[in-house]
Design a protein around this motif. Structure first.
Motif, PDB file in Angstrom:
ATOM      1  N   GLU A   4       0.820  -1.217   0.000  1.00 40.82           N
ATOM      2  CA  GLU A   4       0.000   0.000   0.000  1.00 40.82           C
ATOM      3  C   GLU A   4       0.854   1.268   0.000  1.00 40.82           C
ATOM      4  OE1 GLU A   4      -2.411  -0.842   3.345  1.00 40.82           O
ATOM      5  OE2 GLU A   4      -3.650  -2.284   2.248  1.00 40.82           O
ATOM      6  N   LYS A   5       1.941   1.266   0.767  1.00 43.27           N
ATOM      7  CA  LYS A   5       2.844   2.424   0.794  1.00 43.27           C
ATOM      8  C   LYS A   5       3.499   2.635  -0.564  1.00 43.27           C
ATOM      9  CE  LYS A   5       4.064   2.540   5.720  1.00 43.27           C
ATOM     10  NZ  LYS A   5       5.152   2.350   6.707  1.00 43.27           N
ATOM     11  N   LYS A   6       3.972   1.536  -1.159  1.00 43.49           N
ATOM     12  CA  LYS A   6       4.624   1.626  -2.463  1.00 43.49           C
ATOM     13  C   LYS A   6       3.635   2.074  -3.529  1.00 43.49           C
ATOM     14  CE  LYS A   6       7.867   1.076  -5.560  1.00 43.49           C
ATOM     15  NZ  LYS A   6       8.927   2.081  -5.684  1.00 43.49           N
ATOM     16  N   LEU A   7       2.426   1.526  -3.458  1.00 41.39           N
ATOM     17  CA  LEU A   7       1.413   1.881  -4.448  1.00 41.39           C
ATOM     18  C   LEU A   7       1.010   3.346  -4.325  1.00 41.39           C
ATOM     19  CD1 LEU A   7      -0.415   0.954  -6.742  1.00 41.39           C
ATOM     20  CD2 LEU A   7      -2.037   0.108  -5.034  1.00 41.39           C
ATOM     21  N   ARG A   8       0.879   3.823  -3.110  1.00 43.03           N
ATOM     22  CA  ARG A   8       0.531   5.241  -2.911  1.00 43.03           C
ATOM     23  C   ARG A   8       1.618   6.147  -3.479  1.00 43.03           C
ATOM     24  NH1 ARG A   8      -3.178   8.053  -0.078  1.00 43.03           N
ATOM     25  NH2 ARG A   8      -2.625  10.128   0.737  1.00 43.03           N
ATOM     26  N   SER A   9       2.864   5.746  -3.273  1.00 40.55           N
ATOM     27  CA  SER A   9       3.982   6.514  -3.816  1.00 40.55           C
ATOM     28  C   SER A   9       3.935   6.537  -5.346  1.00 40.55           C
ATOM     29  CB  SER A   9       5.299   5.909  -3.333  1.00 40.55           C
ATOM     30  OG  SER A   9       6.401   6.547  -3.928  1.00 40.55           O
ATOM     31  N   LEU A  10       3.592   5.395  -5.950  1.00 38.24           N
ATOM     32  CA  LEU A  10       3.509   5.316  -7.410  1.00 38.24           C
ATOM     33  C   LEU A  10       2.377   6.186  -7.951  1.00 38.24           C
ATOM     34  CD1 LEU A  10       4.102   1.483  -7.934  1.00 38.24           C
ATOM     35  CD2 LEU A  10       5.557   3.326  -8.796  1.00 38.24           C
ATOM     36  N   ILE A  11       1.243   6.174  -7.260  1.00 35.25           N
ATOM     37  CA  ILE A  11       0.112   6.988  -7.709  1.00 35.25           C
ATOM     38  C   ILE A  11       0.479   8.466  -7.674  1.00 35.25           C
ATOM     39  CG2 ILE A  11      -2.267   7.687  -7.198  1.00 35.25           C
ATOM     40  CD1 ILE A  11      -2.693   4.827  -6.075  1.00 35.25           C
ATOM     41  N   ARG A  12       1.144   8.875  -6.609  1.00 39.25           N
ATOM     42  CA  ARG A  12       1.571  10.280  -6.503  1.00 39.25           C
ATOM     43  C   ARG A  12       2.584  10.633  -7.588  1.00 39.25           C
ATOM     44  NH1 ARG A  12       2.258  10.886   0.076  1.00 39.25           N
ATOM     45  NH2 ARG A  12       0.316  12.041   0.427  1.00 39.25           N
ATOM     46  N   GLN A  13       3.474   9.702  -7.869  1.00 34.52           N
ATOM     47  CA  GLN A  13       4.534   9.954  -8.856  1.00 34.52           C
ATOM     48  C   GLN A  13       3.993   9.968 -10.286  1.00 34.52           C
ATOM     49  OE1 GLN A  13       7.585   6.896  -8.809  1.00 34.52           O
ATOM     50  NE2 GLN A  13       8.082   7.286 -10.947  1.00 34.52           N
ATOM     51  N   LEU A  14       3.119   9.003 -10.616  1.00 30.03           N
ATOM     52  CA  LEU A  14       2.646   8.837 -11.990  1.00 30.03           C
ATOM     53  C   LEU A  14       1.435   9.714 -12.325  1.00 30.03           C
ATOM     54  CD1 LEU A  14       2.998   4.947 -12.131  1.00 30.03           C
ATOM     55  CD2 LEU A  14       4.473   6.622 -13.263  1.00 30.03           C
ATOM     56  N   LYS A  15       0.722  10.154 -11.291  1.00 26.23           N
ATOM     57  CA  LYS A  15      -0.436  11.043 -11.458  1.00 26.23           C
ATOM     58  C   LYS A  15      -1.425  10.540 -12.529  1.00 26.23           C
ATOM     59  CE  LYS A  15       1.869  15.291  -9.947  1.00 26.23           C
ATOM     60  NZ  LYS A  15       3.060  14.609  -9.361  1.00 26.23           N
ATOM     61  N   PRO A  16      -1.953   9.332 -12.356  1.00 27.17           N
ATOM     62  CA  PRO A  16      -2.924   8.827 -13.337  1.00 27.17           C
ATOM     63  C   PRO A  16      -4.249   9.578 -13.243  1.00 27.17           C
ATOM     64  CG  PRO A  16      -2.827   7.365 -11.453  1.00 27.17           C
ATOM     65  CD  PRO A  16      -1.734   8.381 -11.251  1.00 27.17           C
ATOM     66  N   ASP A  17      -4.964   9.623 -14.349  1.00 26.01           N
ATOM     67  CA  ASP A  17      -6.317  10.176 -14.337  1.00 26.01           C
ATOM     68  C   ASP A  17      -7.284   9.197 -13.684  1.00 26.01           C
ATOM     69  OD1 ASP A  17      -5.926  12.646 -16.081  1.00 26.01           O
ATOM     70  OD2 ASP A  17      -5.113  11.052 -17.352  1.00 26.01           O
ATOM     71  N   ILE A  18      -6.999   7.901 -13.899  1.00 26.27           N
ATOM     72  CA  ILE A  18      -7.859   6.837 -13.373  1.00 26.27           C
ATOM     73  C   ILE A  18      -6.999   5.747 -12.757  1.00 26.27           C
ATOM     74  CG2 ILE A  18      -9.525   5.022 -13.984  1.00 26.27           C
ATOM     75  CD1 ILE A  18     -10.371   6.815 -16.365  1.00 26.27           C
ATOM     76  N   VAL A  19      -7.390   5.300 -11.568  1.00 26.21           N
ATOM     77  CA  VAL A  19      -6.818   4.090 -10.968  1.00 26.21           C
ATOM     78  C   VAL A  19      -7.873   3.004 -11.120  1.00 26.21           C
ATOM     79  CG1 VAL A  19      -6.002   2.980  -8.864  1.00 26.21           C
ATOM     80  CG2 VAL A  19      -5.381   5.359  -9.343  1.00 26.21           C
ATOM     81  N   TYR A  20      -7.515   1.915 -11.807  1.00 25.85           N
ATOM     82  CA  TYR A  20      -8.471   0.852 -12.117  1.00 25.85           C
ATOM     83  C   TYR A  20      -7.984  -0.426 -11.434  1.00 25.85           C
ATOM     84  CZ  TYR A  20     -11.824  -1.771 -15.061  1.00 25.85           C
ATOM     85  OH  TYR A  20     -12.860  -2.545 -15.519  1.00 25.85           O
ATOM     86  N   ALA A  21      -8.712  -0.865 -10.410  1.00 26.78           N
ATOM     87  CA  ALA A  21      -8.315  -2.035  -9.615  1.00 26.78           C
ATOM     88  C   ALA A  21      -9.085  -3.278 -10.056  1.00 26.78           C
ATOM     89  CB  ALA A  21      -8.563  -1.771  -8.138  1.00 26.78           C
TER      90      ALA A  21
END
Length: 371
Positions: free
Chosen positions: A73-90
């Motif tokens: 979860e920590k790594k994923l949150r860091s990736l989301i902040r870094q990559l700035k996607p318009d959509i996160v699709y789980a």
């Protein structure tokens, strides 16, 4: 010019979800959507690297492991902040939890596709209740929930998972073109006699897919159809148990378990009958694959399967765990050529609505908001 949409896909479970994503990515328009995949170590990430802009592998456990889960979860949150996607699709339950927790407070759209509700699995009432409550709470933290069948949407509404306007039905898609062009595997290469009447099952060796029922039916079928040969295309945690059952029934010379293969459709094309005897099923991706391969289908009348298989129209339905009924339906297909041909013809028509093109078109329009 419209801005390209960046979608960060998060996936933990392999198998059917992996095949779903492969189809989704193959038919993507790279000028409209940039796909980035964060997946577990169980994925063939080298293959995905050729069809998405980037693949990031995180070590994920399928069960609950708080220490490892927090790291993800920590790594994923860091990736989301870094990559700035318009959509996160789980995709699937575990990835759905990872993505929604990691994305808390961040400004992007979140889509969740459970690929079959965990609370519909055959398990204790306590576990079902826990999964149900988790889904209800988690539903607040996403914009859309994708149901892969009408049955899945009905189930969500019955269990009051979320408001109806949050649910969107989009059927699974398969790569019809690739399946049609796949060359059948050679029977002799597998040690299968030329005159064998091949009855197959494609799927994981798991409680859900009921391989034990397949083997129990095989014992009785062999008594009635001496040249019957049985093949399971797949692998899983129950393999040793299933091999032991095959041995008890003295079916070793008429049975093959292939393990995981790259192109299951090559094996489907040598089958005289294809089965899906699931005890629960969110969709059953193998069903339209059987249809496209021209294989008559016997499947259980559970969950989403009747949305796809209409009894005696494009396949035959049986009750869950009723291997005696499976045997009767096999004999029916073996003895009635007209029924067999009629089912195959109608099934090929039915398969069209499960194409990869249809999947991407509905994903763009209903989830991404683009034409």
């Amino acid at each position: 010019m419209n801005k390209k949409i960046r979608v960060l896909h998060v996936a933990e479970a392999a198998g059917g979800v992996e095949r779903y994503l492969e189809t989704l990515f193959k038919y993507n328009d790279d000028d409209k959507v940039e796909n980035i995949l964060v997946c577990s170590q169980n994925y063939d990430y080298k293959k995905f690297a050729t069809i998405v802009s980037r693949v990031i592998v995180l070590k994920m456990t399928h069960g609950i492991d708080f220490k490892d889960d927090i790291k993800v979860e920590k790594k994923l949150r860091s990736l989301i902040r870094q990559l700035k996607p318009d959509i996160v699709y789980a995709h699937s339950s575990k990835a759905g939890a990872f993505a929604r927790i990691s994305n808390l407070g961040l400004k992007n759209k979140v889509i969740y596709n459970p690929h079959g509700w965990a609370f519909n699995m055959d398990q204790s009432n306590l576990k079902k209740k826990v999964y149900r409550e988790i889904e209800k709470i988690s539903a607040y933290f996403c914009d859309k929930i994708v149901c892969i069948s009408d049955a899945e949407r009905t189930s969500a509404l019955t269990e009051k998972i979320c408001k109806p306007n949050k649910l969107q039905v989009i059927y699974n898609g398969i790569d019809l073109d690739e399946i049609k062009s796949t060359i059948p595997i050679n029977k002799e290469d597998l040690g299968i006699p030329k005159n064998a009447y091949v009855i197959g099952m494609v799927g994981r060796l798991s409680d859900q897919k009921a391989p034990d029922i397949f083997v129990k039916a095989a014992k009785l079928i062999k008594e009635k159809i001496p040249n019957a040969y049985f093949i399971i295309v797949g692998d899983g945690k129950l393999r040793n148990r299933i091999e032991h059952l095959i041995s008890i029934y003295k079916l070793e010379s008429s049975f093959l378990i292939t393990g995981w293969v790259d192109k299951p459709s090559a094996y489907m094309k040598i089958m005289d009958i294809g089965m899906l005897l699931s005890r629960w099923e969110g969709f059953g991706l193998v069903l339209p694959e059987y249809m496209t391969c021209g294989v008559p289908i016997i499947a259980t009348d559970v969950d989403a399967i009747p949305n796809i298989i209409k009894n005696k129209k494009n396949g035959l339905l049986v009750k869950k765990d009723d291997y005696a009924e499976v045997v009767k339906k096999v004999i029916m297909l073996a003895d009635n050529l007209k029924l067999r041909n009629d089912l195959i013809a109608e099934a090929k028509k039915s398969a069209i609505k499960f194409s990869g093109q249809q999947l991407i078109m509905e994903t763009y329009r209903l989830l991404y908001g683009i034409g």
